[in-house]
Structures are given as structure tokens and as C-alpha cells.
Write a protein that holds these residues in place. Structure first.
Motif, mmCIF file in Angstrom:
data_model
loop_
_atom_site.group_PDB
_atom_site.id
_atom_site.type_symbol
_atom_site.label_atom_id
_atom_site.label_comp_id
_atom_site.label_asym_id
_atom_site.label_seq_id
_atom_site.Cartn_x
_atom_site.Cartn_y
_atom_site.Cartn_z
ATOM 1 N N ASP A 187 0.833 -1.207 0.000
ATOM 2 C CA ASP A 187 0.000 0.000 0.000
ATOM 3 C C ASP A 187 0.868 1.257 0.000
ATOM 4 O O ASP A 187 0.630 2.202 -0.745
ATOM 5 N N LEU A 188 1.870 1.266 0.875
ATOM 6 C CA LEU A 188 2.714 2.440 1.040
ATOM 7 C C LEU A 188 3.543 2.716 -0.209
ATOM 8 O O LEU A 188 3.666 3.859 -0.649
ATOM 9 N N PHE A 189 4.129 1.674 -0.779
ATOM 10 C CA PHE A 189 5.073 1.858 -1.879
ATOM 11 C C PHE A 189 4.392 2.099 -3.218
ATOM 12 O O PHE A 189 4.997 2.673 -4.125
ATOM 13 N N THR A 190 3.140 1.637 -3.379
ATOM 14 C CA THR A 190 2.451 1.784 -4.663
ATOM 15 C C THR A 190 1.310 2.793 -4.625
ATOM 16 O O THR A 190 0.813 3.189 -5.675
ATOM 17 N N GLY A 191 0.863 3.189 -3.430
ATOM 18 C CA GLY A 191 -0.282 4.083 -3.331
ATOM 19 C C GLY A 191 -1.568 3.437 -3.783
ATOM 20 O O GLY A 191 -2.534 4.118 -4.146
ATOM 21 N N ARG A 192 -1.625 2.103 -3.714
ATOM 22 C CA ARG A 192 -2.796 1.349 -4.171
ATOM 23 C C ARG A 192 -3.298 0.427 -3.075
ATOM 24 O O ARG A 192 -2.538 -0.022 -2.217
ATOM 25 N N TRP A 193 -4.589 0.141 -3.109
ATOM 26 C CA TRP A 193 -5.186 -0.781 -2.148
ATOM 27 C C TRP A 193 -4.737 -2.217 -2.454
ATOM 28 O O TRP A 193 -4.737 -2.642 -3.610
ATOM 29 N N GLY A 194 -4.394 -2.938 -1.404
ATOM 30 C CA GLY A 194 -4.122 -4.360 -1.542
ATOM 31 C C GLY A 194 -5.305 -5.196 -1.101
ATOM 32 O O GLY A 194 -5.701 -6.144 -1.770
ATOM 33 N N HIS A 195 -5.886 -4.845 0.034
ATOM 34 C CA HIS A 195 -7.072 -5.548 0.513
ATOM 35 C C HIS A 195 -8.234 -5.196 -0.404
ATOM 36 O O HIS A 195 -8.383 -4.031 -0.800
ATOM 37 N N PRO A 196 -9.094 -6.134 -0.737
ATOM 38 C CA PRO A 196 -9.123 -7.524 -0.263
ATOM 39 C C PRO A 196 -8.649 -8.515 -1.309
ATOM 40 O O PRO A 196 -8.934 -9.706 -1.193
ATOM 41 N N PHE A 197 -7.925 -8.057 -2.315
ATOM 42 C CA PHE A 197 -7.692 -8.931 -3.464
ATOM 43 C C PHE A 197 -6.234 -9.297 -3.672
ATOM 44 O O PHE A 197 -5.915 -10.042 -4.592
ATOM 45 N N ASN A 198 -5.341 -8.771 -2.862
ATOM 46 C CA ASN A 198 -3.921 -9.059 -3.041
ATOM 47 C C ASN A 198 -3.431 -9.864 -1.854
ATOM 48 O O ASN A 198 -3.570 -9.447 -0.707
ATOM 49 N N THR A 199 -2.861 -11.015 -2.131
ATOM 50 C CA THR A 199 -2.441 -11.891 -1.044
ATOM 51 C C THR A 199 -1.046 -11.513 -0.555
ATOM 52 O O THR A 199 -0.458 -10.531 -1.002
ATOM 53 N N TRP A 200 -0.521 -12.293 0.364
ATOM 54 C CA TRP A 200 0.853 -12.116 0.854
ATOM 55 C C TRP A 200 1.772 -12.587 -0.264
ATOM 56 O O TRP A 200 2.099 -13.758 -0.381
ATOM 57 N N ASP A 201 2.176 -11.661 -1.104
ATOM 58 C CA ASP A 201 2.912 -12.032 -2.302
ATOM 59 C C ASP A 201 3.811 -10.870 -2.711
ATOM 60 O O ASP A 201 3.733 -9.778 -2.158
ATOM 61 N N ARG A 202 4.633 -11.100 -3.729
ATOM 62 C CA ARG A 202 5.562 -10.081 -4.181
ATOM 63 C C ARG A 202 4.828 -8.878 -4.775
ATOM 64 O O ARG A 202 3.739 -9.000 -5.320
ATOM 65 N N MET A 203 5.458 -7.711 -4.639
ATOM 66 C CA MET A 203 4.905 -6.490 -5.207
ATOM 67 C C MET A 203 5.043 -6.543 -6.725
ATOM 68 O O MET A 203 6.114 -6.829 -7.248
#
Length: 472
Positions: free
Chosen positions: A57-73
Motif C-alpha cells: 500500500d505504502l510503496f504503490t499508493g494502491r489498495w491491496g485488501h481484499p484482493f492481493n495476497t501475501w505475495d511479491r509487489m
């Protein structure tokens, strides 16, 4: 403008004196002193949870929840470091947070210089068959494999200056001493402390629980907290508070260096955390998952303190609601740069400069998606009402449901229940008032649906959030 961001993983607001009028659960004189020169955000909240999704979230300025898992950027997303580097900034990363590198997560992308302080958590570093590493507590109470590896990594430590936060902050000081004369720079300092394991020097522990005798549960299992006695849980709290105070000491060394180098007049400094931790709150310990995955205030409320040369309100606080994905557009605007396309967060530069005192109407926090868990809860709050929402509660687990880690659990009732709390009367979130306030729950749930509609959520995931609380 220069930029220094300092992340202190797992730091709770109630352990920072500036957030509790000096009545915090830990001593934090350097953070408190910094707050007197800065703007303190009373309502900064987790977006994507926990460590790795928050950094995305911090590095891309984009929402991760609820669709991005614990995975590489993702490599196709522009990052905060890349944006500043393309604008001619010198970019540096100093970190000990192990998943930056150990899992190939691309979190270092865009930084021109990288200093990795080795040995944190259970990362594979030192192997030494000539030493014996006894566990400091009964094996069923701790995360034994990770703790053994961590203690092996720390086996050559002798002085406080050998501790990881000391090494991380010292390396950040060295970076500043080598680069402070640059025209512009951005330095990101990522300290995993005060994340567990908690093993600060005894002189810090004695400030909070002197004379304790018993198991030293440095790395407690996640789940219910009742596997510990009252004395053991109290000592775990003391270990964490002691760790916070040690972090504060070495943070002070970094902040003093910023002052000594004459950087205050043209440097924005951001102190923050990514999430909290449970210490018996709601009967829970750690950052448990599965049926224990509710994100209450103790977990979602983040410290965020920002010092900016143009801040008109040093020593004051703001009630503006902000989230991690908002930082990228904020610092880009304050630096006079153009934000890359695709950013989903919104700038709160006007809050920092004093022309506004509001930002978001509500905040949304959620866990990273993981099929093994069956379903992942989200928390939606407007500062008055807080909804904990379980999407598709009946979704079957693909594997055995995670209950607790190494100790048994029997007779556990269903925990995947929607909860609604009225925070002015119930800041501790103890009284679920959902049934009597379905309209409020529906309103907050709709805000979650709106976020899902505005972001690139896979339709197969989005549909699991359609169920309205109270109408299943």
C-alpha cells in the motif's frame, strides 16, 4: 525537499506517550519530543494487513485488501522510490524487516542503495552447530522453530549496540552522514522492532517487570491468550514495552543526527507503524488468523507523526482519517512532483500544511487474501461506528481450519460473526450492537462494496462480499 520515512513494525498507539498525554504503557521520550515539533495524526488506520501487504500500500499508493495476497509487489506498478529516483532524488533503503528480501517480494525496487541488516525474525542467516540454543519458555507456548533460528542469529550479540534496531538506526545515520549534502534524497528506514521476538536488554525489562521469575515467552503463539498465566501475560506485555523503549532510544539517535546535520529546514520526516498487536485484548494474543482474524482497534489504529518544514501546527494533532495508500500521493505533492497514473490513494498534503483538517470519511482495513483461511474479515469505521465484516462466512476451508498454533482448543463456538460497535460509548469494542443498528451496518458495508467496485478486484472475489450483514 528531502524525505525520511521511519517504519516501526507492530508499534501500538497506546505505547506512545504523545498519543496518551504521557500516560502510555511504555516510555517513548524521543517520539514524544518529535511529536512536539510535528503534526500527530489521531486517526491513521491500517489498510492492507499485515506487514507485507501494508508495505505494498505504502510503496504503490494502491489498495491491496481484499484482493492481493501475501505475495511479491507487482513489477508493473510504479513505486514511491522509482518516482523520486526518476525525479533526480538519491534514494536509500535501510531495513532489517526480513521479508523485504528473503521471500523475493521486490519491496526494494526503485531504491538506489540498499542496506540489509541481517538476523531478524527467523530469516536464514547463521548456522552454528557448536552452540546450544535453549528455549526460554516451554515449547508449546512459543513459535519454537522461528525463535530458535532468531536466537541463533543473535548468538554473537554482546552489547546493546549489537541489537537489530540499534544496527538499523546506526546504519541509517551512516547513510545520512554520507548523503546529507545531496540536493535531494529520500531515505526509507524499516525497523521490524518492536515486532516480536521481544528480547531487549534486561535494563529495559526491569523498568516494567522487575524481579520476574518464570518462562520468558519472547515469541508467543498466536490465538487465544489463556495458555499463559496472568504473570506470564503481564511479563509478555513488559517485554513488548521494554522493546518499544529500546526502539525509542535508537530512534532518538537518528532524529538527533537529522538535527546535527542541519536537515530540519528542508526535510520531511515521517514516523509510522503498520499495525498493532493483541496482548490479551478480546482474549487474543498476537496477530491470529482464521476464526481469530478480527481486526479491532488495538490492531488497526496506527501511530503516524509527520514533521514538515511548512507545517503550520507543530505540536498539534489532527482528526483527519488517513490510510497507508495515501502517503505516496501526499509526499509526491509536497515535493512538487507529478504522481504516476494508477494511484488509488489520495493526498492529505493540505492537512499537513494546515489548510484542511479532514480527509477520508471512513477507513477500511482488511487481511490479505489466503485460500487456506476460507474467508478474510474486513473492518470499516467512520470514527463513530465500527463494523467487522466476514465475507461469505460459510465459505469452506480448503484445508484444516487453523485454530491455534501448538496448544489445544476444544469446545470453541463460531467466531465468524459480524460485529458492530458504537465507539463513543464502547471504545474497547466489547458490546456488539449490530442487531439494533442494521442501517449503520448496511451503510458501512456499502462503503466496502464501493471500494471493491472502484478497484481491480477479481469478480470471483468481489461476489463473496455481497452479503449484507444482518440479512443472511
Amino acid at each position: 525537499m528531502n524525505l525520511i520515512c521511519v517504519m516501526m513494525d507492530t508499534l501500538r498507539t497506546d505505547h506512545v506517550g504523545a498519543y496518551k498525554d504521557g500516560n502510555a504503557k511504555a516510555r517513548s521520550p524521543n517520539m514524544d519530543r518529535f511529536a512536539e515539533q510535528s503534526l500527530l495524526f489521531e486517526n491513521a488506520y491500517v489498510g492492507s494487513f499485515p506487514t507485507l501487504p501494508c508495505r505494498r500500500d505504502l510503496f504503490t499508493g494502491r489498495w491491496g485488501h481484499p484482493f492481493n495476497t501475501w505475495d511479491r509487489m507487482e513489477r508493473d506498478l510504479p513505486t514511491i522510490a522509482e518516482t523520486f529516483r526518476k525525479a533526480g532524488y538519491t534514494t536509500g533503503l535501510v531495513y532489517d524487516t526480513p521479508m523485504f528480501m528473503t521471500e523475493g517480494n521486490n519491496l526494494d525496487r526503485g531504491f538506489g542503495s540498499i542496506e540489509w541488516i541481517r538476523g531478524q525474525g527467523g530469516e536464514p542467516w547463521i548456522a552454528d552447530d557448536l552452540i546450544d540454543i535453549p528455549l526460554p519458555a516451554a515449547e508449546h507456548k512459543v513459535k519454537a522453530p522461528g525463535l530458535r533460528r532468531y536466537l541463533t542469529n543473535q548468538s554473537r550479540r554482546r552489547w546493546e549496540s549489537d541489537y537489530l534496531v540499534a544496527r538499523t538506526m546506526t546504519e541509517a545515520v551512516h547513510w545520512l552522514e554520507r548523503n546529507y549534502t545531496r540536493d535531494h534524497f529520500i531515505l526509507w528506514v524499516d525497523s521490524w522492532d518492536p515486532h516480536e521476538p521481544w528480547d531487549p536488554p534486561q535494563h529495559y525489562v526491569d523498568q516494567y517487570d522487575p524481579g520476574y521469575e518464570g518462562d520468558k515467552i519472547l515469541y508467543p503463539c498466536y490465538g487465544f491468550s489463556d495458555f499463559m498465566s496472568d504473570a506470564e501475560l503481564n511479563h509478555v506485555k513488559a517485554l513488548y514495552a521494554a522493546e518499544v523503549t529500546m526502539v525509542d532510544r535508537w530512534l532518538g539517535y537518528l532524529l538527533d543526527t537529522v538535527d546535527v546535520l542541519g536537515l530540519n529546514e528542508d526535510t520531511m520526516v515521517v514516523l509510522m507503524s503498520d499495525h498493532g498487536h493483541y496482548f490479551g485484548d478480546h482474549g487474543l494474543q498476537g496477530k491470529p488468523w482464521g476464526d481469530f482474524g478480527q481486526l479491532y482497534e488495538e490492531m488497526t489504529h496506527q501511530p503516524l507523526i509527520i514533521r514538515h518544514p511548512d507545517c503550520k501546527r507543530p505540536g498539534k494533532s489532527t482528526s483527519a482519517m488517513v490510510q497507508p495508500c495515501d502517503l505516496f500521493p501526499t509526499v509526491v505533492e509536497l515535493a512538487g512532483l507529478k504522481a504516476p497514473q494508477g494511484i488509488q490513494g489520495t493526498s492529505y498534503a493540505d492537512v499537513i500544511t494546515g489548510s484542511n483538517d479532514s480527509h477520508r470519511d471512513l477507513v477500511i482495513s482488511g487481511r490479505n487474501l489466503n485460500d487456506n483461511w476460507g474467508t478474510v474479515p474486513a473492518t470499516i469505521s467512520d470514527g463513530t461506528w465500527s463494523l467487522i465484516y466476514w465475507p461469505n462466512k460459510d465459505l469452506a476451508y480448503k484445508h484444516k481450519p487453523p485454530r491455534q498454533e501448538t496448544y489445544p482448543c476444544t469446545g470453541m463456538s463460531e467466531r465468524r460473526e459480524h460485529e458492530l460497535f458504537y465507539l463513543p460509548d464502547d471504545p474497547g469494542q466489547q458490546n456488539n450492537v449490530l442487531d439494533a443498528n442494521l442501517d449503520e451496518a448496511k451503510r458501512l458495508h456499502q462503503a466496502l462494496l464501493d471500494l471493491i467496485a472502484e478497484t481491480d478486484v477479481d469478480p470471483d472475489i468481489a461476489v463473496t462480499y455481497k452479503s449484507v450483514p444482518g440479512q443472511e
